[in-house]
Design a protein around this motif. Structure first.
Motif, mmCIF file in Angstrom:
data_model
loop_
_atom_site.group_PDB
_atom_site.id
_atom_site.type_symbol
_atom_site.label_atom_id
_atom_site.label_comp_id
_atom_site.label_asym_id
_atom_site.label_seq_id
_atom_site.Cartn_x
_atom_site.Cartn_y
_atom_site.Cartn_z
ATOM 1 N N ALA A 87 42.833 6.100 -3.089
ATOM 2 C CA ALA A 87 42.500 5.258 -1.675
ATOM 3 C C ALA A 87 42.183 3.466 -2.185
ATOM 4 O O ALA A 87 43.073 2.996 -1.420
ATOM 5 C CB ALA A 87 41.880 5.482 -0.355
ATOM 6 N N LEU A 88 41.441 3.840 -3.025
ATOM 7 C CA LEU A 88 40.036 2.299 -3.596
ATOM 8 C C LEU A 88 41.741 1.426 -4.213
ATOM 9 O O LEU A 88 42.065 0.545 -4.105
ATOM 10 C CB LEU A 88 39.288 2.311 -4.147
ATOM 11 N N ALA A 94 47.962 -2.477 -3.280
ATOM 12 C CA ALA A 94 49.110 -3.155 -2.056
ATOM 13 C C ALA A 94 48.741 -4.518 -1.797
ATOM 14 O O ALA A 94 49.187 -5.412 -1.079
ATOM 15 C CB ALA A 94 49.369 -2.410 -1.213
ATOM 16 N N ALA A 95 47.613 -4.770 -1.685
ATOM 17 C CA ALA A 95 47.211 -6.732 -1.744
ATOM 18 C C ALA A 95 48.174 -7.361 -2.505
ATOM 19 O O ALA A 95 48.144 -7.505 -3.755
ATOM 20 C CB ALA A 95 45.283 -6.979 -2.253
ATOM 21 N N PRO A 96 47.765 -8.539 -1.821
ATOM 22 C CA PRO A 96 48.996 -9.682 -2.443
ATOM 23 C C PRO A 96 47.802 -10.860 -3.371
ATOM 24 O O PRO A 96 48.159 -11.232 -4.092
ATOM 25 C CB PRO A 96 49.134 -10.845 -1.344
ATOM 26 N N THR A 97 46.675 -10.969 -3.173
ATOM 27 C CA THR A 97 45.678 -11.444 -3.656
ATOM 28 C C THR A 97 44.616 -11.350 -4.257
ATOM 29 O O THR A 97 44.149 -9.650 -3.504
ATOM 30 C CB THR A 97 45.346 -13.070 -2.394
ATOM 31 N N PRO A 98 43.605 -11.724 -5.418
ATOM 32 C CA PRO A 98 42.484 -10.907 -5.805
ATOM 33 C C PRO A 98 42.039 -10.572 -4.377
ATOM 34 O O PRO A 98 40.806 -9.789 -4.188
ATOM 35 C CB PRO A 98 42.526 -12.340 -7.182
ATOM 36 N N HIS A 99 41.288 -11.874 -3.205
ATOM 37 C CA HIS A 99 40.561 -11.745 -2.829
ATOM 38 C C HIS A 99 40.826 -10.768 -2.067
ATOM 39 O O HIS A 99 39.945 -10.311 -1.137
ATOM 40 C CB HIS A 99 40.507 -13.211 -1.863
ATOM 41 N N ALA A 104 39.755 -5.487 0.314
ATOM 42 C CA ALA A 104 40.758 -4.101 1.229
ATOM 43 C C ALA A 104 40.237 -3.364 0.425
ATOM 44 O O ALA A 104 40.008 -1.827 1.366
ATOM 45 C CB ALA A 104 42.439 -3.884 0.491
ATOM 46 N N MET A 105 39.414 -2.827 -1.138
ATOM 47 C CA MET A 105 38.948 -1.732 -1.385
ATOM 48 C C MET A 105 36.810 -1.655 -0.513
ATOM 49 O O MET A 105 36.818 -1.421 0.086
ATOM 50 C CB MET A 105 37.773 -2.025 -2.636
ATOM 51 N N VAL A 106 36.470 -3.330 0.060
ATOM 52 C CA VAL A 106 35.079 -2.718 0.890
ATOM 53 C C VAL A 106 35.757 -1.991 1.893
ATOM 54 O O VAL A 106 35.385 -1.625 2.665
ATOM 55 C CB VAL A 106 35.432 -4.388 1.347
ATOM 56 N N GLU A 159 39.601 -5.617 -11.517
ATOM 57 C CA GLU A 159 40.305 -6.335 -12.550
ATOM 58 C C GLU A 159 40.405 -7.605 -11.753
ATOM 59 O O GLU A 159 41.161 -8.538 -11.939
ATOM 60 C CB GLU A 159 41.153 -5.283 -12.234
ATOM 61 N N PRO A 160 40.663 -7.435 -10.517
ATOM 62 C CA PRO A 160 40.794 -8.715 -9.634
ATOM 63 C C PRO A 160 39.933 -10.028 -9.477
ATOM 64 O O PRO A 160 40.215 -11.194 -9.905
ATOM 65 C CB PRO A 160 40.737 -7.950 -7.732
#
Length: 247
Positions: A87-88, A94-99, A104-106, A159-160
């Motif tokens: 899920a993480l 799927a997120a558009p930016t590192p931030h 999203a993971m949090v 990675e991000p």
């Protein structure tokens, strides 16, 4: 089937063995799912009898597949951490930016532990109601399963961050390890505090998501992007002198 296989029965035996292995794996998965449901409803101290009842079988059957409660919990832990890791990873990809990936993971982590805190405590605690062996006697497998999960999550989080600030992989991994520990600590604190002594409402999941993301992201990223800041130099190991107290 060749004549040799017909003569010595190898094909038949292999087929039976494969079917038995498949059946056993499927049955184990059913029991793990039943244990997860029983813990979700009854709490981390749920008994083996209750787990067997949820599975519609007897405790002796459960013990055929799992040596003891610690072994069953290890299997539940492996399932939970694999699900959370997937899920993480999906949220980050799927997120558009590192931030956005960090946020999203949090968010996913907090969603999953809030959905079933009983299961979370069941797989992250080493002793439940006196039913587990003493530390150091057994349960090493669970520690390894959770440790492997945390290592893989560190890679996901690093990675991000590395993409955002272009730091060496070792520095990104160090930050990610701290971030994982921070998120886990904040999440567990949040689970245990429905309200403070003043009667204030607990932070919502979204509020905590935004706050934790802000703390993690603006700290190191803010420092590394600060206007005029010196580039990262691993040879810089001196500690700035501290101001003396007024006498």
């Amino acid at each position: 089937m060749t004549a040799a296989e017909q003569l010595d029965g190898r094909s038949t035996l292999d087929g039976r063995s494969t079917r038995w292995d498949d059946h056993r794996a499927a049955r184990r998965a059913q029991l793990v799912n039943a244990a997860r449901k029983a813990v979700h409803r009854g709490g981390p101290g749920v008994s083996m009898d209750e787990i067997a009842g949820e599975a519609g079988t007897s405790k002796s059957i459960v013990y055929r597949y799992f040596e003891d409660k610690a072994g069953l919990r290890l299997a539940v832990a492996a399932h939970v951490v694999a699900t959370m890791h997937d899920a993480l990873r999906e949220a980050a990809e799927a997120a558009p930016t590192p931030h956005a990936a960090l946020r999203a993971m949090v968010r996913v982590y907090l969603e999953m532990i809030e959905h079933s805190p009983n299961v979370y405590w069941f797989v992250t605690r080493t002793a439940i109601g006196g039913n587990e062996p003493a530390p150091g006697v057994a349960g090493t497998g669970q520690v390894e399963a959770l440790g492997s999960y945390l290592d893989s999550v560190i890679e996901l989080v690093a990675e991000p961050f590395a993409r955002a600030v272009q730091v060496p992989p070792a520095l990104a991994a160090a930050w990610a390890a701290g971030a994982v520990g921070f998120v886990r600590g904040a999440g567990e604190w949040w689970l245990g505090h429905g309200s403070d002594p003043e009667g204030a409402d607990r932070l919502t999941r979204e509020e905590l998501t935004e706050q934790v993301t802000l703390w993690l992201w603006t700290g190191p990223v803010g420092v590394l992007h600060h206007e005029g800041a010196a580039p990262f130099d691993p040879s810089e190991t001196s500690i700035p002198a501290q101001p003396q107290e007024n006498r």
